[in-house]
Write an enzyme that holds these catalytic residues in place. Structure first.
Site, PDB file in Angstrom:
ATOM      1  N   ARG A  55      39.918  -7.451   3.928  1.00 63.38           N
ATOM      2  CA  ARG A  55      40.547  -8.744   4.221  1.00 63.38           C
ATOM      3  C   ARG A  55      41.248  -9.347   3.006  1.00 63.38           C
ATOM      4  O   ARG A  55      41.614 -10.533   3.031  1.00 63.38           O
ATOM      5  CB  ARG A  55      39.488  -9.699   4.772  1.00 63.38           C
ATOM      6  CG  ARG A  55      38.946  -9.277   6.127  1.00 63.38           C
ATOM      7  CD  ARG A  55      37.614  -9.936   6.454  1.00 63.38           C
ATOM      8  NE  ARG A  55      36.535  -9.413   5.628  1.00 63.38           N
ATOM      9  CZ  ARG A  55      35.243  -9.726   5.775  1.00 63.38           C
ATOM     10  NH1 ARG A  55      34.884 -10.558   6.731  1.00 63.38           N
ATOM     11  NH2 ARG A  55      34.318  -9.204   4.985  1.00 63.38           N
ATOM     12  N   HIS A 102      32.963 -12.531   2.158  1.00 61.30           N
ATOM     13  CA  HIS A 102      33.502 -11.169   2.197  1.00 61.30           C
ATOM     14  C   HIS A 102      32.736 -10.219   1.287  1.00 61.30           C
ATOM     15  O   HIS A 102      33.023  -9.023   1.270  1.00 61.30           O
ATOM     16  CB  HIS A 102      34.986 -11.187   1.842  1.00 61.30           C
ATOM     17  CG  HIS A 102      35.827 -11.873   2.871  1.00 61.30           C
ATOM     18  ND1 HIS A 102      37.205 -11.923   2.798  1.00 61.30           N
ATOM     19  CD2 HIS A 102      35.484 -12.540   4.002  1.00 61.30           C
ATOM     20  CE1 HIS A 102      37.658 -12.606   3.841  1.00 61.30           C
ATOM     21  NE2 HIS A 102      36.639 -12.985   4.575  1.00 61.30           N
TER      22      HIS A 102
END
Length: 761
Positions: free
Chosen positions: A390, A233
């Site tokens: 996220r 990420h």
């Protein structure tokens, strides 16, 4: 009838070429009309999709596909970049359809257009602004600190590795029509003489464990898996198209199983293990396209070959904490004072320690009402906000996000005491730079060798020799879409929560993974992050074996409490690879210099498993057609690693480019002083945990699994991070107030940096 048809063709070709019907840029009115029609279609689809999505997210029951769509939708500058690309792609589609209508055969739209026409397309759709290279002036800011977007990391090619640019292609894409349709778009089309199997059928027959048993990894902890997700990420985010409706025929992707881009539904095979309705499908939205950017975008094929966009920077710069766009980075900061801090939650704390701030949105995908004991009332807890969208995907990941936001603020406060003459801006930039150094050290020293093994590290990532401006650090499509998704098969079905003795927490027991997604209220009301961090460091990872690949928590219950409506992560991964036009398994084996098995016997030798090889070839017919993600996760591990030879090669190659192509890599002499490098080299995950939680003892290396009975290390015995090399005498680098710097474009618009500095000073 033949003569009128030939005349129409001649008129069309002449029409496109005639200067008399061109505007001042040399483009034909036909091209302009195509662009105008494309803009209307895309804008209408975006508007419709936004209204429908808002209504869905306000409803009591949110489907799994709605959650995924919400999570992967582009925002801020990414949305602008995607919109421009969809204008361009749809304008080319309209031109191509018109040409096909006249010529009665398939033609490449760009072959019919002049250079002036193509330039007009790029200009009117907004892609010109996405591909224009900014100037990178030499200033103290750009030389010493990263831009948030990573623009100007490479001064020769300023957009390389920056956010909102296309993924790199290490092999030419293999689209079904050569340009943009996914592999398997036409279910009757043969590929290497065979039909591609349905991805859900492959998931059922290869990935399913057929039981709920989990084989535990005896070497590595669950923290290694979540740290892999955390690192991913920082490097990759592939947004979906914001539209849930087809641009060409108005099909709603959620309400129909028909295919029409961006709808690419996952069809259900007969005798499915969960979904009995053969006419049903798992909704799937294609990844958003990207405007091409010179060699990076056009490396393989014509300018209209579909590429996908990476919304994040390609560098280990802790963008999941700070963001990869300037507007987001600013919202994540605490600008109420001049202390260089990141914003934190103003409503709740974790036993006095900081929590992530809440999102300020009218729609809250994470909204879950929980009882507040003080007055027995019900309170809605919003999603957390962080540098990556996220953050709420699971509470284990949320706990790591929280840990590093606390560490930034700890560093900022310590730097302020060490250098009281520094402004908040300099404190922020230095703390961010140290955090980047942390992440680079721990990723290559503590994480990556456990994944790719010592042999791959020695071959692809030997001792650092310096920065190479000629290297493109951009994330490869195959890395983001396949190779770095290896850890999906290492995830445990539980998010473990442990007490001070590393035993199951009596008040807040471990929760099944599908009950730990999008649930920030569990962090707020159920013990904070300490039980979760203990659960990550004190429990083993799941071991990926050929008999127990993907647990049903991910294959049958992803993102949803109601299993019938749940997604299947294995199917999503394979469908995504086809959507992106990734070549098959053997093509990537050849890319890495590995053998390319031709038959069942050779494949059985590569996999060291005859039964698995036979089942794969029963589905695919040939190793050439095996989806690269599936082929990669099916291979036996390399020595000392947790991936096979193919993924060890692809992951090692990517991190080689990330390291050697980063002008601001921590080991480069110009980036940190020798004393600062020595301090950074001694950073440890254990110390970061000790400094930012109430945990009193941890494994010396939290990535290596050991039962607590074998002896954990007390926090008082773990060396503290030495900040003394950052003590600076004299005036600050900037010589200007934070108020002036924050209102200027400083690190967000490199083309204006020189003007900003001169004006401010």
């Amino acid at each position: 009838t033949e003569m009128p048809r030939l005349l129409l063709v001649a008129v069309f070709v002449i029409f496109l070429a005639l200067p008399a019907v061109s505007d001042k840029h040399g483009a034909s009115p036909f091209v302009k009309r195509a662009v105008e029609k494309a803009i209307r279609a895309v804008d209408a689809a975006y508007k419709y999709s936004r209204e429908v999505n808002l209504a869905k997210l306000q409803s009591v029951s949110v489907k799994a596909s709605d959650r995924l769509s919400f999570l992967k939708r582009p925002a801020r500058d990414t949305r602008t970049a995607v919109r421009a690309a969809e204008y361009m792609e749809n304008a080319l589609r309209i031109i191509q359809e018109r040409a096909h209508h006249i010529h009665k055969r398939s033609l490449n739209a760009t072959d019919l257009l002049t250079d002036d026409d193509l330039n007009t397309l790029v200009r009117l759709t907004g892609c010109a602004a996405r591909t224009r290279s900014p100037s990178c002036f030499t200033t103290p800011l750009v030389d010493k600190y990263r831009t948030i977007t990573a623009v100007c990391n490479n001064k020769k090619n300023p957009r390389l590795g920056s956010s909102n640019t296309p993924f790199a292609r290490w092999l030419p894409p293999e689209y079904e029509n050569g340009l943009f349709t996914p592999r398997g778009w036409d279910p009757t089309k043969l590929v290497n003489g065979r039909l591609l199997p349905l991805v859900r059928e492959v998931s059922n027959k290869i990935l399913s464990t057929h039981n709920e048993d989990v084989e535990h990894d005896t070497v590595y902890t669950h923290l290694l898996v979540i740290f892999g997700q955390w690192t991913d990420h920082d490097l990759t985010f592939t947004p979906m198209s914001p539209s849930i409706r087809s641009f060409s025929n108005g099909i709603n992707c959620d309400a129909s199983c028909d295919q029409a881009s961006p709808c690419f539904p996952i069809r259900i095979p007969s005798n499915d293990t969960r979904i009995q309705d053969r006419s049903a499908c798992i909704p799937f939205f294609r990844s958003a396209p990207a405007c091409g950017t010179g060699d990076n975008g056009y490396a393989f094929g014509a300018p209209n070959v579909r590429q996908q966009i990476n919304a994040l920077t390609a560098f280990l710069d802790v963008g999941q904490v700070y963001g990869s766009e300037e507007s987001l980075a600013k919202t994540l900061r605490n600008l109420t004072n001049d202390l260089g801090l990141l914003a934190v939650n103003q409503e709740f704390t974790d036993n006095g320690r900081e929590l992530l701030p809440f999102k300020t949105m009218s729609i809250n995908m994470c909204a879950t009402r929980r009882k507040v004991t003080q007055n027995n009332s019900l309170q809605e807890i919003p999603c957390f906000v962080a540098g990556d969208v996220r953050v709420d995907e699971n509470i284990g990941l949320t706990s790591v996000h929280t840990l590093f936001v606390r560490e930034h603020n700890r560093l900022a406060r310590a730097l302020s005491k060490l250098n009281p003459h520094w402004s908040g801006e300099e404190i922020y930039q230095v703390a961010r730079k140290i955090m980047g150094g942390y992440h680079q050290v721990m990723t290559l020293r503590d994480f990556l060798p456990h994944i790719v093994g010592p042999d791959t590290m020695a071959r692809l990532l030997p001792a650092y020799t310096g920065y190479d401006e000629g290297i493109d650090a951009s994330i490869a499509n195959v890395f983001a879409t396949a190779a770095f998704r290896f850890a999906h098969l290492m995830l445990q079905p539980f998010m473990f929560r442990l007490d001070e003795n590393y035993k199951e927490h009596p008040q807040f027991p471990s929760v099944l993974l599908h009950n730990a997604m999008f649930t920030p209220w569990r962090v707020v009301f159920e013990g904070g992050i300490d039980p979760l961090i203990r659960g990550l460091a004190g429990r083993p990872a799941k071991l990926n074996t050929q008999e127990h690949m993907m647990h049903d928590e991910l294959r049958e219950r992803l993102f949803q409490l109601t299993s019938r409506l749940a997604l299947d992560l294995g199917s999503l991964n394979m469908q995504r690879g086809r959507d992106h036009g990734l070549p098959g398994y053997n093509a990537w084996r050849r890319f890495c210099g590995l053998s390319d098995p031709k038959n069942a016997k050779q494949l059985a030798g590569v996999l060291n498993n005859k039964d698995l090889a036979d089942r794969l070839l029963e589905l695919y017919g040939t190793p050439e057609n095996i989806d690269v993600w599936l082929g990669g996760v099916s291979e036996p591990f390399v020595k000392g690693g947790r991936v096979g030879p193919l993924f060890a090669c692809l992951i090692g190659t990517q991190f080689q480019k990330i390291r050697n192509g980063d002008r601001l890599w921590w080991e480069r002499p110009e980036v940190f002083t020798r004393r600062q490098q020595e301090s950074l080299s001694r950073v440890s995950m254990a110390r970061i945990i000790c400094d930012n939680t109430g945990i009193r003892d941890v494994p010396q290396d939290p990535f290596l699994y050991q039962p607590r009975g074998s002896g954990y290390t007390r926090c008082s015995e773990i060396p503290k991070f030495d900040l003394s090399p950052w003590k600076v005498a004299g005036i600050p680098l900037f010589g200007i107030s934070s108020e002036i710097k924050l209102s200027s474009c400083t690190l967000s618009r490199p083309c204006d940096l020189e003007k900003s500095i001169i004006t401010a000073v």
